[in-house]
Design a protein around this motif. Structure first.
Motif: not given
Length: 195
Positions: A123-130, A150-156, A184-195
């Motif tokens: 899980l990554v929290f991504l909230d940079p100065p606007f 591989a299936q990380a969640l990213i809060y933006v 928003a909460l994003y779900r990562r999937s592996l890029p196609s080249r890594q599957r």
């Protein structure tokens, strides 16, 4: 103080978990914008099924409220990154007061930090100065640098006016708005080249 009252200026309240109602002291610094309690409550309701045992990265941490909320709710570890030395010192003081001795705070620019040796996070929290418009470059570094499981969640968190450009393998899982802020909460999937 009753649970319904707002904290005094310069404070943020942890809203759930074993640190519930703990107060974080917040320095008065330009651009420091703690995520509001109602937004944190929504986000951590979304994260409830996955937060226990998660390895978290609070990038552009500011007050550290997101990362500390994650600790409070059972995250295994949180790495905090904050470029402002005064904000980083206040964060360290809050962590010490809350006895979160395993927490690590790095005083560094997020871009520079992400050039270092990577550890995958759940899980990554991504909230940079606007004002700095760092979403796309930081997201690119997170994706390319090995910082995400591989299936990380990213809060933006970003301005409501525009959705930031993010990697194509990040899909919106949940999203909301509060005033002029989109979260928003994003779900990562592996890029196609890594599957």
């Amino acid at each position: 103080m009753s649970a319904g009252r707002r904290p005094a200026p310069g404070q943020v309240r942890i809203i759930g978990g074993n640190l519930r109602n703990s107060r974080l002291l917040v320095p008065e610094l330009p651009g420091l914008r703690p995520t509001p309690a109602r937004v944190r409550e929504t986000v951590f309701n979304w994260l409830a099924p996955v937060i226990a045992g998660a390895r978290c990265l609070d990038l552009c941490a500011g007050t550290g409220a997101l990362g500390i909320e994650a600790y409070s709710r059972g995250a295994a570890s949180v790495q905090f990154v904050e470029r402002d030395a005064q904000a980083a010192q206040a964060l360290r003081a809050n962590l010490a007061r809350l006895r979160l001795t395993s927490a690590v705070v790095t005083t560094a620019d997020a871009t520079t930090f992400l050039r270092g040796a990577a550890q995958a996070h759940d899980l990554v929290f991504l909230d940079p100065p606007f004002s700095l418009d760092l979403w796309a470059p930081l997201a690119g570094q997170l994706e390319a640098g090995g910082w995400l499981a591989a299936q990380a969640l990213i809060y933006v968190e970003s301005p409501r006016a525009g959705v930031p450009g993010l990697p194509p393998n990040w899909s919106v899982h949940r999203e909301g708005q509060a005033g002029e802020v989109r979260f928003a909460l994003y779900r990562r999937s592996l890029p196609s080249r890594q599957r």
